[in-house]
Design a protein around this motif. Sequence first.
Motif, PDB file in Angstrom:
ATOM      1  N   SER A  23       0.811  -1.223   0.000  1.00 43.65           N
ATOM      2  CA  SER A  23       0.000   0.000   0.000  1.00 43.65           C
ATOM      3  C   SER A  23       0.841   1.269   0.000  1.00 43.65           C
ATOM      4  O   SER A  23       0.347   2.351  -0.312  1.00 43.65           O
ATOM      5  CB  SER A  23      -0.914   0.014   1.228  1.00 43.65           C
ATOM      6  N   GLY A  24       2.139   1.134   0.378  1.00 45.57           N
ATOM      7  CA  GLY A  24       2.998   2.303   0.496  1.00 45.57           C
ATOM      8  C   GLY A  24       2.766   3.074   1.777  1.00 45.57           C
ATOM      9  O   GLY A  24       3.205   4.226   1.905  1.00 45.57           O
ATOM     10  N   HIS A  25       2.095   2.460   2.754  1.00 41.01           N
ATOM     11  CA  HIS A  25       1.781   3.138   4.009  1.00 41.01           C
ATOM     12  C   HIS A  25       2.822   2.828   5.080  1.00 41.01           C
ATOM     13  O   HIS A  25       3.426   1.755   5.087  1.00 41.01           O
ATOM     14  CB  HIS A  25       0.397   2.717   4.510  1.00 41.01           C
ATOM     15  N   LEU A  26       2.982   3.764   5.991  1.00 35.59           N
ATOM     16  CA  LEU A  26       3.818   3.581   7.174  1.00 35.59           C
ATOM     17  C   LEU A  26       2.929   3.343   8.386  1.00 35.59           C
ATOM     18  O   LEU A  26       1.944   4.053   8.587  1.00 35.59           O
ATOM     19  CB  LEU A  26       4.685   4.817   7.431  1.00 35.59           C
ATOM     20  N   TYR A  27       3.283   2.343   9.198  1.00 38.96           N
ATOM     21  CA  TYR A  27       2.575   2.055  10.441  1.00 38.96           C
ATOM     22  C   TYR A  27       3.494   2.448  11.590  1.00 38.96           C
ATOM     23  O   TYR A  27       4.577   1.896  11.738  1.00 38.96           O
ATOM     24  CB  TYR A  27       2.223   0.570  10.522  1.00 38.96           C
ATOM     25  N   ALA A  28       3.054   3.425  12.382  1.00 39.36           N
ATOM     26  CA  ALA A  28       3.917   3.993  13.410  1.00 39.36           C
ATOM     27  C   ALA A  28       3.254   3.928  14.784  1.00 39.36           C
ATOM     28  O   ALA A  28       2.053   4.185  14.915  1.00 39.36           O
ATOM     29  CB  ALA A  28       4.246   5.443  13.075  1.00 39.36           C
ATOM     30  N   PRO A  29       4.025   3.588  15.826  1.00 39.40           N
ATOM     31  CA  PRO A  29       3.472   3.566  17.179  1.00 39.40           C
ATOM     32  C   PRO A  29       3.223   4.974  17.688  1.00 39.40           C
ATOM     33  O   PRO A  29       4.046   5.878  17.477  1.00 39.40           O
ATOM     34  CB  PRO A  29       4.560   2.861  17.990  1.00 39.40           C
ATOM     35  N   ALA A  30       2.088   5.165  18.350  1.00 42.74           N
ATOM     36  CA  ALA A  30       1.754   6.472  18.948  1.00 42.74           C
ATOM     37  C   ALA A  30       1.007   6.197  20.247  1.00 42.74           C
ATOM     38  O   ALA A  30      -0.219   6.129  20.272  1.00 42.74           O
ATOM     39  CB  ALA A  30       0.910   7.306  18.000  1.00 42.74           C
ATOM     40  N   LEU A  31       1.792   5.984  21.306  1.00 45.39           N
ATOM     41  CA  LEU A  31       1.243   5.585  22.604  1.00 45.39           C
ATOM     42  C   LEU A  31       0.469   4.281  22.459  1.00 45.39           C
ATOM     43  O   LEU A  31       1.042   3.275  22.052  1.00 45.39           O
ATOM     44  CB  LEU A  31       0.402   6.712  23.188  1.00 45.39           C
ATOM     45  N   GLU A  32      -0.858   4.271  22.734  1.00 39.14           N
ATOM     46  CA  GLU A  32      -1.612   3.017  22.685  1.00 39.14           C
ATOM     47  C   GLU A  32      -2.171   2.721  21.294  1.00 39.14           C
ATOM     48  O   GLU A  32      -2.810   1.687  21.083  1.00 39.14           O
ATOM     49  CB  GLU A  32      -2.763   3.045  23.714  1.00 39.14           C
ATOM     50  N   LYS A  33      -1.911   3.603  20.322  1.00 45.56           N
ATOM     51  CA  LYS A  33      -2.439   3.436  18.966  1.00 45.56           C
ATOM     52  C   LYS A  33      -1.320   3.147  17.973  1.00 45.56           C
ATOM     53  O   LYS A  33      -0.142   3.358  18.248  1.00 45.56           O
ATOM     54  CB  LYS A  33      -3.173   4.715  18.512  1.00 45.56           C
ATOM     55  N   GLY A  66       1.395  -8.300   1.898  1.00 49.04           N
ATOM     56  CA  GLY A  66       0.177  -7.739   1.343  1.00 49.04           C
ATOM     57  C   GLY A  66      -0.525  -6.764   2.256  1.00 49.04           C
ATOM     58  O   GLY A  66      -1.435  -6.060   1.835  1.00 49.04           O
ATOM     59  N   GLY A  67      -0.101  -6.703   3.509  1.00 51.13           N
ATOM     60  CA  GLY A  67      -0.686  -5.741   4.430  1.00 51.13           C
ATOM     61  C   GLY A  67      -2.056  -6.094   4.964  1.00 51.13           C
ATOM     62  O   GLY A  67      -2.704  -5.269   5.616  1.00 51.13           O
ATOM     63  N   ASP A  68      -2.535  -7.328   4.700  1.00 50.21           N
ATOM     64  CA  ASP A  68      -3.864  -7.709   5.177  1.00 50.21           C
ATOM     65  C   ASP A  68      -3.888  -7.874   6.694  1.00 50.21           C
ATOM     66  O   ASP A  68      -4.869  -7.531   7.356  1.00 50.21           O
ATOM     67  CB  ASP A  68      -4.330  -9.014   4.511  1.00 50.21           C
ATOM     68  N   PHE A  69      -2.811  -8.429   7.251  1.00 50.85           N
ATOM     69  CA  PHE A  69      -2.744  -8.692   8.686  1.00 50.85           C
ATOM     70  C   PHE A  69      -1.631  -7.849   9.306  1.00 50.85           C
ATOM     71  O   PHE A  69      -0.517  -7.807   8.792  1.00 50.85           O
ATOM     72  CB  PHE A  69      -2.480 -10.170   8.966  1.00 50.85           C
ATOM     73  N   VAL A  70      -1.946  -7.199  10.419  1.00 50.91           N
ATOM     74  CA  VAL A  70      -0.965  -6.417  11.162  1.00 50.91           C
ATOM     75  C   VAL A  70      -0.962  -6.912  12.596  1.00 50.91           C
ATOM     76  O   VAL A  70      -2.020  -6.971  13.248  1.00 50.91           O
ATOM     77  CB  VAL A  70      -1.286  -4.909  11.128  1.00 50.91           C
ATOM     78  N   PHE A  71       0.217  -7.290  13.078  1.00 53.18           N
ATOM     79  CA  PHE A  71       0.367  -7.758  14.456  1.00 53.18           C
ATOM     80  C   PHE A  71       1.013  -6.640  15.264  1.00 53.18           C
ATOM     81  O   PHE A  71       2.030  -6.070  14.852  1.00 53.18           O
ATOM     82  CB  PHE A  71       1.235  -9.014  14.508  1.00 53.18           C
ATOM     83  N   VAL A  72       0.418  -6.345  16.412  1.00 53.02           N
ATOM     84  CA  VAL A  72       0.876  -5.236  17.244  1.00 53.02           C
ATOM     85  C   VAL A  72       1.157  -5.742  18.654  1.00 53.02           C
ATOM     86  O   VAL A  72       0.285  -6.349  19.290  1.00 53.02           O
ATOM     87  CB  VAL A  72      -0.174  -4.102  17.292  1.00 53.02           C
ATOM     88  N   GLY A  73       2.378  -5.509  19.139  1.00 49.58           N
ATOM     89  CA  GLY A  73       2.745  -5.887  20.493  1.00 49.58           C
ATOM     90  C   GLY A  73       2.720  -4.680  21.410  1.00 49.58           C
ATOM     91  O   GLY A  73       2.965  -3.546  20.976  1.00 49.58           O
ATOM     92  N   TYR A  74       2.432  -4.908  22.686  1.00 54.06           N
ATOM     93  CA  TYR A  74       2.247  -3.814  23.643  1.00 54.06           C
ATOM     94  C   TYR A  74       3.162  -3.989  24.848  1.00 54.06           C
ATOM     95  O   TYR A  74       3.709  -5.069  25.101  1.00 54.06           O
ATOM     96  CB  TYR A  74       0.787  -3.759  24.096  1.00 54.06           C
ATOM     97  N   SER A  75       3.284  -2.903  25.605  1.00 59.30           N
ATOM     98  CA  SER A  75       4.186  -2.889  26.754  1.00 59.30           C
ATOM     99  C   SER A  75       3.718  -3.786  27.893  1.00 59.30           C
ATOM    100  O   SER A  75       4.500  -4.115  28.783  1.00 59.30           O
ATOM    101  CB  SER A  75       4.365  -1.453  27.267  1.00 59.30           C
TER     102      SER A  75
END
Length: 291
Positions: A23-33, A66-75
């Motif tokens: 997609s050409g997108h950047l996924y960036a952490p921003a606190l809880e989002k 493909g960007g269909d699935f995004v896994f996000v880990g938390y503190s």
Amino acid sequence: YEYKGSFGIIADHAGNVAFDPHSGHLYAPALEKVLIWHPKKQEKVGSLEAPEIISSKVTAIAIDVGGDFVFVGYSDGTLRLFKDGDYVRKYEGHRAAITSIAISSDHSHIATGSADTTVVIWDLVQDAGVHRLQSHTGPVTKVKFLGESSSFLLTSSKDCTFKVWSAPHCISTTVAQRSEIWSFVVVGDGTVALSGSADPELGLWHIVHNSDGTVTGIEKVGALPKLSRERVVDMQLTSKFVAIAYADRSIQTIQLLSNEIARKNEKKKKKKKKRKADEASSKKVEDGAQE
């Protein structure tokens, strides 16, 4: 490059920024989002948020092909799965922040490394953790599946070691560098690794395979110079380059060459060296004749 403008805070320092080439997108952490940015348009195009109110920071992001699935880990040690921008489910298996997420090449498993010193391997078909790997004595800094399946895993830690796993067993432990290993990348055909720490050089490693393709360990074969005195923060791999980020906010890039191009470059260097030697010899002869 000339400065053209800024478009807001795109990330905090708690986690990594992930790029989706599809997609050409950047996924960036921003606190809880997790904020989703369109770099070319310089605008935010979306965000990933847990359905419940949480106070934990995002500490790791990984995007499947493909960007269909995004896994996000938390503190708080939890892992959340998002599909097409929507929340799917939560995985719980760590007691401290998730520091690294790896996705297997066959997309059947993921591995999460944590500050609690453990690694958990998750089966995405069963939606459950299948192995907890416990051998590191310091926080895990990076995890990486080796090969085309989920059979072998390479991990690094602040305990200064590399470990090779054939889950659930640790089959090799190598004291890698004199200081904490902060990141590594596996390049080429999966037999070479490059590691970064606070040491004055980058570690160059050979991942040892048997004739049947099984991984047996990792051994150091050399070193490359660092362009900063600060420690390595992160290392990322593209098709042609390794990008290395340092604590002083500088970035070093190393170009990856095929064997054929490397041999051609070596021949050019030898020819240039020989030409200079011949020129120096000719000049010496001419100076002697004039005398």
